[in-house]
Design an enzyme around this catalytic site. Sequence first.
Site, PDB file in Angstrom:
ATOM      1  N   LYS A  53      62.456  70.158 135.708  1.00  0.00           N
ATOM      2  CA  LYS A  53      61.550  69.726 136.816  1.00  0.00           C
ATOM      3  C   LYS A  53      62.400  69.632 138.200  1.00  0.00           C
ATOM      4  CE  LYS A  53      59.006  67.038 133.238  1.00  0.00           C
ATOM      5  NZ  LYS A  53      58.748  66.031 132.727  1.00  0.00           N
ATOM      6  N   GLN A  97      60.842  59.887 132.723  1.00  0.00           N
ATOM      7  CA  GLN A  97      60.778  60.725 131.657  1.00  0.00           C
ATOM      8  C   GLN A  97      60.364  59.961 130.560  1.00  0.00           C
ATOM      9  OE1 GLN A  97      60.810  64.229 131.637  1.00  0.00           O
ATOM     10  NE2 GLN A  97      60.423  63.962 129.535  1.00  0.00           N
ATOM     11  N   ASP A 120      52.265  61.960 136.902  1.00  0.00           N
ATOM     12  CA  ASP A 120      52.332  62.049 135.472  1.00  0.00           C
ATOM     13  C   ASP A 120      50.724  61.875 135.193  1.00  0.00           C
ATOM     14  OD1 ASP A 120      54.190  63.437 133.920  1.00  0.00           O
ATOM     15  OD2 ASP A 120      55.324  61.730 133.477  1.00  0.00           O
TER      16      ASP A 120
END
Length: 304
Positions: A53, A97, A120
């Site tokens: 990422k 994460q 997200d």
Amino acid sequence: MTAQIIDGKAVAAAVRNDVKEEVTKLRAKGIVPGLATVLVGARPDSMSYVTAKRQACAELGIESFPNELPETVSQAEVLALVNKLSADAKVNGILVQLPLPKHIDEESILNAVSINKDVDGFHPINVGKLGMKGREPLFAPCTPAGVIELLDRIGATISGSRAVVLGRSNIVGLPVSLLLLGRDATVTICHSRTKDLASVVRQADILVAAIGKPKFVTADMVKPGAYVIDVGVNSLPVLNPDGSQAISEKTGKPRTKLVGDVDFEAVKEVAAAITPVPGGVGPMTIAMLMKNTLRGAKAAHGIT
Ligand code: NAP
């Protein structure tokens, strides 16, 4: 009929290219989109996802704000960091994460992410908006949004189609179902308690498989001419001709291969279009994360 093989790498590259062009224009106006990543602990898989990422950010001109916390960090410390990032004007997206270590309450951490930086798309308000008519969230979850992007870019008609989603998880099955519903598909969600699942799946014009069961969807379950999007990623052992486990000469470790939830070789003879695994949905996730970060930056500066 042999299906069109949907090249997820090419579509993801096109999305990333579009994002890069827009980021370049924003930077020329003095606006630098920023993505903060929060990694707790040192799980090798999480570390490699976060690294990928950050690399994507670097390629596209998005500024990275990496945050790494030890496995032993307290809930209060993670919360304090997320609150700080939520208040930082240079940060347009916050990616925590997952999974977090067991002693950290994932739900309360995700709830602390500003809904305007929730790239997200996992904040309950954003998920709720996804399911409500006329309430578009700023961010949709990346993998499900990638599924829709793939369907759009190959010219599939979603509106009015019969869509069947296999799986109802918070990260894939449920949000992809809501996105398809929002695009006026007639959606059926199947899960582990669904009765006569094969006959439901056979009605699908669009089939999204996200259950984590290798080659679960067989050719006889697929309507001829269907669009089949395989989200599943499963690792299978590679066997020698005598049936024993193959060992990598390079690493000395057992060889494995990735397969999806769909029996690709058989289903490609029935479907109109199908994603391979790997190289289908997988590459879309980071591309959509970059797109979401750009969207966050534009929204923060009132650019539509
Ligand atoms: P998950 O949380 O384990 O959810 C699996 C879902 O499948 C559940 O809703 C479960 O039903 C359902 N299910 C399991 N076995 C079934 C069966 N035999 N028949 C019908 N439904 C069944 O998995 P996930 O996180 O959504 O991930 C699904 C797959 O997508 C995995 O292979 C994962 O690795 C992959 N994935 C890929 C990406 C990517 O490519 N970027 C991203 C995320 C996930 P119940 O709810 O009834 O238990």
